[in-house]
Enzyme design. Structure first.
Site, PDB file in Angstrom:
ATOM      1  N   HIS A  16       0.828  -1.214   0.000  1.00  0.00           N
ATOM      2  CA  HIS A  16       0.000   0.000   0.000  1.00  0.00           C
ATOM      3  C   HIS A  16       0.861   1.261   0.000  1.00  0.00           C
ATOM      4  CE1 HIS A  16      -3.057  -2.978   1.346  1.00  0.00           C
ATOM      5  NE2 HIS A  16      -3.798  -2.261   0.534  1.00  0.00           N
ATOM      6  N   PHE A  67       3.097   4.428  -2.512  1.00  0.00           N
ATOM      7  CA  PHE A  67       2.775   5.429  -3.536  1.00  0.00           C
ATOM      8  C   PHE A  67       2.611   4.792  -4.924  1.00  0.00           C
ATOM      9  CE2 PHE A  67       4.389   8.562  -6.697  1.00  0.00           C
ATOM     10  CZ  PHE A  67       3.280   9.392  -6.688  1.00  0.00           C
ATOM     11  N   HIS A  98      -6.953   7.178  -1.986  1.00  0.00           N
ATOM     12  CA  HIS A  98      -7.745   6.146  -1.323  1.00  0.00           C
ATOM     13  C   HIS A  98      -6.999   5.314  -0.280  1.00  0.00           C
ATOM     14  CE1 HIS A  98      -5.790   3.129  -3.759  1.00  0.00           C
ATOM     15  NE2 HIS A  98      -6.387   2.211  -3.013  1.00  0.00           N
TER      16      HIS A  98
HETATM   17  P1  5GP Z   1      -6.974  -1.834  -0.571  1.00  0.00           P
HETATM   18  O1  5GP Z   1      -6.461  -2.341   0.715  1.00  0.00           O
HETATM   19  O2  5GP Z   1      -5.897  -1.832  -1.648  1.00  0.00           O
HETATM   20  O3  5GP Z   1      -7.716  -0.546  -0.550  1.00  0.00           O
HETATM   21  O4  5GP Z   1      -8.130  -2.883  -0.949  1.00  0.00           O
HETATM   22  C1  5GP Z   1      -7.983  -3.963  -1.714  1.00  0.00           C
HETATM   23  C2  5GP Z   1      -7.847  -5.238  -0.926  1.00  0.00           C
HETATM   24  O5  5GP Z   1      -8.242  -6.287  -1.782  1.00  0.00           O
HETATM   25  C3  5GP Z   1      -6.387  -5.529  -0.543  1.00  0.00           C
HETATM   26  O6  5GP Z   1      -6.019  -5.086   0.705  1.00  0.00           O
HETATM   27  C4  5GP Z   1      -6.355  -7.045  -0.625  1.00  0.00           C
HETATM   28  O7  5GP Z   1      -6.813  -7.612   0.581  1.00  0.00           O
HETATM   29  C5  5GP Z   1      -7.362  -7.367  -1.708  1.00  0.00           C
HETATM   30  N1  5GP Z   1      -6.690  -7.538  -2.998  1.00  0.00           N
HETATM   31  C6  5GP Z   1      -6.448  -6.603  -3.957  1.00  0.00           C
HETATM   32  N2  5GP Z   1      -5.826  -7.142  -5.005  1.00  0.00           N
HETATM   33  C7  5GP Z   1      -5.654  -8.451  -4.730  1.00  0.00           C
HETATM   34  C8  5GP Z   1      -5.087  -9.545  -5.441  1.00  0.00           C
HETATM   35  O8  5GP Z   1      -4.582  -9.444  -6.560  1.00  0.00           O
HETATM   36  N3  5GP Z   1      -5.103 -10.750  -4.806  1.00  0.00           N
HETATM   37  C9  5GP Z   1      -5.653 -10.942  -3.582  1.00  0.00           C
HETATM   38  N4  5GP Z   1      -5.628 -12.164  -3.059  1.00  0.00           N
HETATM   39  N5  5GP Z   1      -6.204  -9.941  -2.891  1.00  0.00           N
HETATM   40  C10 5GP Z   1      -6.213  -8.711  -3.452  1.00  0.00           C
HETATM   41 MN    MN Z   2      -5.880   0.206  -2.468  1.00  0.00          MN
END
Ligand code: 5GP
Ligand code: MN
Length: 511
Positions: free
Chosen positions: A243, A245, A283
């Site tokens: 998470h 930049f 975000h």
């Molecule tokens: P973010 O935390 O980025 O705002 O929300 C997206 C969440 O979805 C991530 O923290 C992660 O748990 C899940 N996520 C996003 N992309 C992937 C991916 O390619 N594979 C898996 N297993 N989880 C993902």
């Molecule tokens: Mn995100």
């Protein structure tokens, strides 16, 4: 500066300590010991906002009131509690017994070997987790060690502030005119390769996105204010595996791509496009690398502040508006108060929608309106905006394999850091984050089948042009990871079979 100020929370009150940078570690500890009203047998523990334990010394990084540390006087000092004599004697007898067993049998029993290898593997894990460096086992990787030996100061030896200023200078010295037409066109598609660009260049590309959507002219944004804003956004992402930049850049670039691929400019107002692009950008601001479950289970300051309700997303959004509270960074400062209110409301909705705990609710709502979707219906539009920000957020697998795969390594690294900490703290561990339970293929087949395909299928119903750009690459990724999963299962079965055969042969030989 010869003194630094540390803000910290102790026994429920926010305090601050001031000390010279050349102060001895013992003096610094004394200051905090007094503040915590700790006795001689207490251990002092200082935690960062993300819950990592910090070393208490004059090198403690100065912080602000908003990013205060947490000081606790925890357990009794072990040195104050002497081992009883009987235990010393027992340990002696055990050592004697162990050497006798070794003499008699020649090698330690299998159970002992198993235990020893488990201890060794746990130690290796500890050695690879940087934020557990206070345990004293952490080893820097080869690159770091090499750069340490080099006589010229490398970027890893510059302070975080100096590194940021280097990026700022580079960013401001580059002109967006240097971005060729070819790159500008490429930027509008999901095949764009983020790994080729360094931080200052990504800032220029973000500037191009704002200018090519005509936001500067439409909302009277001065270029200098946009640049200050983008630089502050960059500074407020942390240097963590996923998470960071670069993730922010990718999500914003995907949002930008979707705007062009769906010809959204002809369907929704420019102010709503500004909401979506800026929400994507902000975000995950100041993400600490530990998810909401961790925040809630560890009862962190963020969970306390937001009453366990999407603590991270609330924080990301609050940080965004905190950045814009400074006039020199406020890209919204020349808007009417109605426009400002509209943008603030929209950004809050879009950023809070990225909490995956709300995924099914939002997707179900979207599913129910897709058959009757109307771009002039305010409610329909608001749901679509949330959905498109969400699609951008989790769209790595819609990118070419060479771009997407390294992101999976970053994500798993962050997951494993969290689950290792949870194991040490005795907190619940989600199986999908546990290094002993997940693999790259198992992580992706489930995520693509149950999260990405249902979401992208729904969006494609509204925008058929996305079939080629989102659905097809994700289907290919699912095939790829399913094949890998099958192959590794087969390998496992074969190994089991071999082990079984080995045991049968050994048993047969013994008769
Ligand atoms: P973010 O935390 O980025 O705002 O929300 C997206 C969440 O979805 C991530 O923290 C992660 O748990 C899940 N996520 C996003 N992309 C992937 C991916 O390619 N594979 C898996 N297993 N989880 C993902
Ligand atoms: Mn995100």
């Amino acid at each position: 500066m010869t003194t630094k100020i540390i803000h910290f929370m102790v026994n429920g009150t926010l305090e601050k300590a001031e000390f010279g940078v050349d102060c001895s570690a013992a003096d610094v500890k004394d200051v905090f010991r007094a503040a915590a009203e700790a006795g001689p047998h207490h251990i002092l523990k200082m935690y960062s906002m993300s819950g990592s334990v910090l070393n208490i010394s004059a090198q403690l990084e100065a912080n602000s009131e908003d990013s205060y540390y947490r000081l606790e006087a925890v357990a009794s000092d072990q040195q104050g509690v002497r081992m009883p004599k009987e235990l010393d004697a027992m340990e002696h007898r055990l050592l004697h017994l162990e050497s006798k067993v070794l003499d008699d049998v020649g090698e330690p029993p299998e159970a002992v070997c198993d235990l020893m290898s488990q201890v060794e593997s746990f130690k290796k894990k500890l050695e690879s987790v940087k934020h557990l460096s206070w345990v004293g086992l952490f080893k820097e990787d080869g690159d770091h060690q090499l750069s340490k030996r080099s006589p010229k100061p490398s970027s890893s030896q510059l302070s975080a502030h100096e590194q940021q200023q280097q990026v700022r200078r580079k960013f401001l010295n580059m002109s967006s005119l240097q971005v060729t037409e070819e790159v500008r066109e490429h930027l509008k598609t999901p095949v764009f390769d983020n790994w080729q660009w360094e931080e200052a260049e990504m800032l220029v590309l973000l500037q191009v996105m704002f200018t090519d959507l005509d936001f500067l002219a439409a909302f009277h944004i001065q270029l200098e204010v946009l640049q200050n804003f983008l630089f502050q956004v960059f500074c407020h992402y942390n240097n963590i595996p996923f998470h960071n930049f670069r993730h922010c850049f990718c999500v914003t670039q995907m949002m930008y791509g979707l705007i062009w691929l769906t010809d959204l400019r002809s369907k929704i107002s420019r102010i709503d496009l500004l909401i979506m692009l800026t929400s994507a950008l902000c975000h995950d601001l100041d993400h600490p690398g530990y998810n909401n479950s961790f925040q809630i289970n560890a009862q962190t300051d963020l969970a306390l502040r937001y009453n366990d309700i999407s603590p991270l997303e609330n924080h990301h959004c609050a940080v965004a508006f905190g950045i814009m509270a400074k006039p020199e960074c406020n890209i919204l400062k020349n808007l009417s108060s109605d426009q400002y209110k509209h943008i603030r409301g929209g950004m809050i909705r879009c950023i809070l929608a990225t909490d995956m705990a709300r995924h099914n609710d939002i997707l179900n709502k979207f599913k129910s309106i897709v058959p009757v979707f109307n771009f002039t219906n305010k409610e329909h539009q608001e749901v679509l905006m949330k959905i498109l920000v969400k699609v951008s957020d989790i769209s790595n697998e819609a990118r070419p394999m060479a771009v997407a795969e390294p992101w999976l390594d970053c994500l798993l690294q962050e997951f494993f850091n969290q689950s290792d900490t949870e194991k040490l703290k005795g907190l619940p561990v989600a199986p999908f984050m546990d290094r002993d339970k997940v693999s790259k293929p198992s992580s992706q087949t489930g995520f693509i089948r149950f999260v990405l395909l249902p979401l992208f299928t729904e969006v494609t119903k509204l925008f058929p042009a996305l079939e080629k750009h989102l659905l097809e690459p994700v289907r290919r990724a699912l095939d790829f990871y399913s094949d890998l999963e099958r192959a590794s299962k087969q390998e496992q079965e074969e190994e089991e079979e071999k082990k079984k055969e080995g045991r049968t042969a050994a048993a047969g030989g013994g008769v």
